[in-house]
Write an enzyme that holds these catalytic residues in place. Structure first.
Site, PDB file in Angstrom:
ATOM      1  NE  ARG A 152       1.656   6.574   2.913  1.00  0.00           N
ATOM      2  CZ  ARG A 152       2.797   6.013   3.228  1.00  0.00           C
ATOM      3  NH1 ARG A 152       2.294   4.816   2.431  1.00  0.00           N
ATOM      4  NH2 ARG A 152       3.648   5.993   4.135  1.00  0.00           N
TER       5      ARG A 152
ATOM      6  CG  HIS B 228      -2.062  -1.143   1.232  1.00  0.00           C
ATOM      7  ND1 HIS B 228      -2.456   0.462   2.191  1.00  0.00           N
ATOM      8  CD2 HIS B 228      -0.784  -0.932   1.618  1.00  0.00           C
ATOM      9  CE1 HIS B 228      -1.374   0.605   2.136  1.00  0.00           C
ATOM     10  NE2 HIS B 228      -0.584   0.370   2.358  1.00  0.00           N
TER      11      HIS B 228
END
Length: 306
Positions: free
Chosen positions: A221, A269
């Site tokens: 994260r 990502h």
């Protein structure tokens, strides 16, 4: 009775998931209609992505579960209108993708593959057994990645907020355990969830506890890393390099210093993408379990946030 399954996601998701979900429902023997719009009181299950316009779950009085298409649930778990059980996505393909990403970048740093070759100057890397790799996070993804590295011979330690026992891994927890893992990690992988307890866990103080010249891989994260502290540590050489797949703002703004820093690798990502075929099978199997009166798999703890 035909079940009504609402696919509540952003633009283009229905086209990706329509055929795989229908096939998965059929494989589980479910009589289910997949829709993108329905009267809330008629919906039995919601298949959900945070890009969905659905943010008020209160009208869905018949809904038996909300099934996330994402492994991360931080953008939905605190929604006060969500009273239905929530399942996070645990997809074998997602896990395999993360294992491949982490293993690849650990090997890249371990073998020194980024080192420029301007002259014939052999530099033999240590064997895996002599390279210490640390993990912050020993959940589903952290365990899978750590065990893959153990299988390659790496010396692996891991930290989690609650006690864990994983074969082949030196497991630690608590503040003292965090310090121990940081101090021994030549390569550090962060795979913690996004919670108030994990925000900025890599900051000036904790980065200073790593061996000088350590490498960092963050596919977990963006909020785990205090960006200014990492950039400062990279500039002093305390941290030799960082591979970052997740960020506080995505897409990563063009003016962000990470793009230009010579010791930072940015990936967009991609470490653990949800794949429609396998994710659909997971969702259908979970719906079948609930219909059969069995517990929901991978149910999220509201208090823990994951």
């Amino acid at each position: 009775m035909t079940l009504t399954v609402l696919l509540a996601a952003g633009h283009g998701v229905f086209e990706e998931y329509d055929a795989p979900l229908r096939a998965a429902f059929a494989a589980q023997g479910l009589d289910a209609a997949l829709v993108t719009d329905a009267a809330p009181e008629s919906v039995d299950y919601i298949v959900y992505a945070p890009s969905s316009p659905v943010q008020d779950f209160a009208p869905f009085t018949r809904c038996r579960a909300v099934l996330s298409l994402w492994a991360g649930v931080e953008r939905i778990v605190a929604n006060p209108t969500l009273t239905q059980p929530l399942a996070r996505m645990v997809d074998p393909s997602l896990t395999q993708g993360m294992v491949e990403y982490v293993t690849g970048h650990v090997l890249r740093y371990h073998l020194g593959l980024d080192r420029p070759a301007s002259k014939w100057a052999p530099l033999v890397p240590p064997l895996a057994q002599d390279r210490r790799v640390g993990f912050l996070g020993l959940g589903e993804l952290g365990r899978a990645c750590a065990q893959a590295l153990v299988a390659l011979g790496f010396d692996v330690a891991g930290w989690s907020r609650s006690p864990r026992a994983v074969a082949g891994i030196a497991c630690h927890h608590g503040a003292d355990g965090l310090r121990k893992v940081l101090q021994c990690s030549e390569i550090l992988v962060t795979l913690l969830p996004d919670t108030p307890a994990t925000a900025n866990i890599l900051n000036a103080q904790t980065l200073a506890q790593l061996p000088r010249g350590a490498r960092i891989i963050n596919p977990g994260r963006g909020t785990l890393v205090e960006d200014a502290a990492l950039l400062a540590a990279l500039d002093t050489g305390q941290i030799a390099a960082a591979t970052l797949d997740v960020f506080r703002t995505e897409p990563l703004p063009a003016e962000h210093p990470y793009w230009a820093h010579p010791s930072v690798t940015v990936t967009p990502h991609i470490a653990a993408a949800t794949r429609p075929d396998t994710a659909s099978a997971v969702i259908a199997a979970n719906i079948a379990r609930v219909q059969a009166g069995q517990p929901l798999l991978h149910e999220v703890s509201r208090s823990a946030g994951y």
